[in-house]
Design an enzyme around this catalytic site. Structure first.
Site, PDB file in Angstrom:
ATOM      1  N   GLU A  54      49.212  60.933  54.634  1.00  0.00           N
ATOM      2  CA  GLU A  54      50.546  60.775  55.259  1.00  0.00           C
ATOM      3  C   GLU A  54      52.123  60.982  56.208  1.00  0.00           C
ATOM      4  OE1 GLU A  54      49.843  59.328  58.740  1.00  0.00           O
ATOM      5  OE2 GLU A  54      47.429  58.638  58.046  1.00  0.00           O
ATOM      6  N   ASP A  71      56.128  58.374  64.374  1.00  0.00           N
ATOM      7  CA  ASP A  71      55.976  57.310  62.723  1.00  0.00           C
ATOM      8  C   ASP A  71      56.693  57.170  61.958  1.00  0.00           C
ATOM      9  OD1 ASP A  71      53.080  56.895  64.595  1.00  0.00           O
ATOM     10  OD2 ASP A  71      51.658  58.775  63.559  1.00  0.00           O
TER      11      ASP A  71
END
Ligand code: NAG
Length: 148
Positions: A54, A71
């Protein structure tokens, strides 16, 4: 003299903004202490693998998605549902400012990630995990790390 102090000041400011990238083992230790190992059945390897895919362990990682949401941080937690950035219509399920998810102190990011795992379909929330970690042998991820 003056130039030196100005340079010193610039140096300090630059240090503050600089992103923090954790090493794999340092992260393993922090995660372990925060109770992530086997949280909801997800071993430590899952968490390290997740953080790698991620954010590459970069606490300040930020990515804007097509819908305008962002994000945030080591787990790339999305502003639309989980945190408050003050710009979009938000649900803020983690009751946290998005900016708190991109600090070196991972406490808030970990609390929020636990909530996501608990309240959604486990780690399936994360595409990086689904693609690269799910169903794999993840013992390598904590290999050589001292976790207590
Ligand atoms: C970490 O993420 C920030 C924000 O996206 C970026 O500016 C920085 O270059 C990244 N650091 C590393 C070492 O990749």
């Amino acid at each position: 003299m003056k130039a030196v102090s100005i340079l010193a000041l610039i140096g300090c400011v630059a240090t503050v903004v600089e992103s923090k990238v954790y090493t794999r083992c340092k992260l393993a230790k922090i995660f372990s202490r925060a109770g992530l190992d086997n949280y909801r059945g997800f071993s430590l390897g899952n968490w390290i693998c997740l953080a790698y895919y991620e954010s590459h362990y970069n606490t300040t990682a930020q990515n804007v998605l097509d819908d305008g949401s962002i994000d945030y941080g080591i787990f790339q937690i999305n502003s639309y549902t989980w945190c408050r950035s003050g710009t979009l219509q938000q649900k803020n399920h983690c009751h946290v400012a998005c900016s708190a998810l991109i600090t070196d102190d991972l406490t808030d990011a970990i609390i929020c990630a636990k909530k996501i795992v608990k309240e959604t379909e486990g780690m399936n929330y994360w595409q990086g995990w689904r693609k690269y970690c799910k169903g794999k042998d993840l013992t390598e991820w904590k290999k050589g790390c001292e976790v207590s």
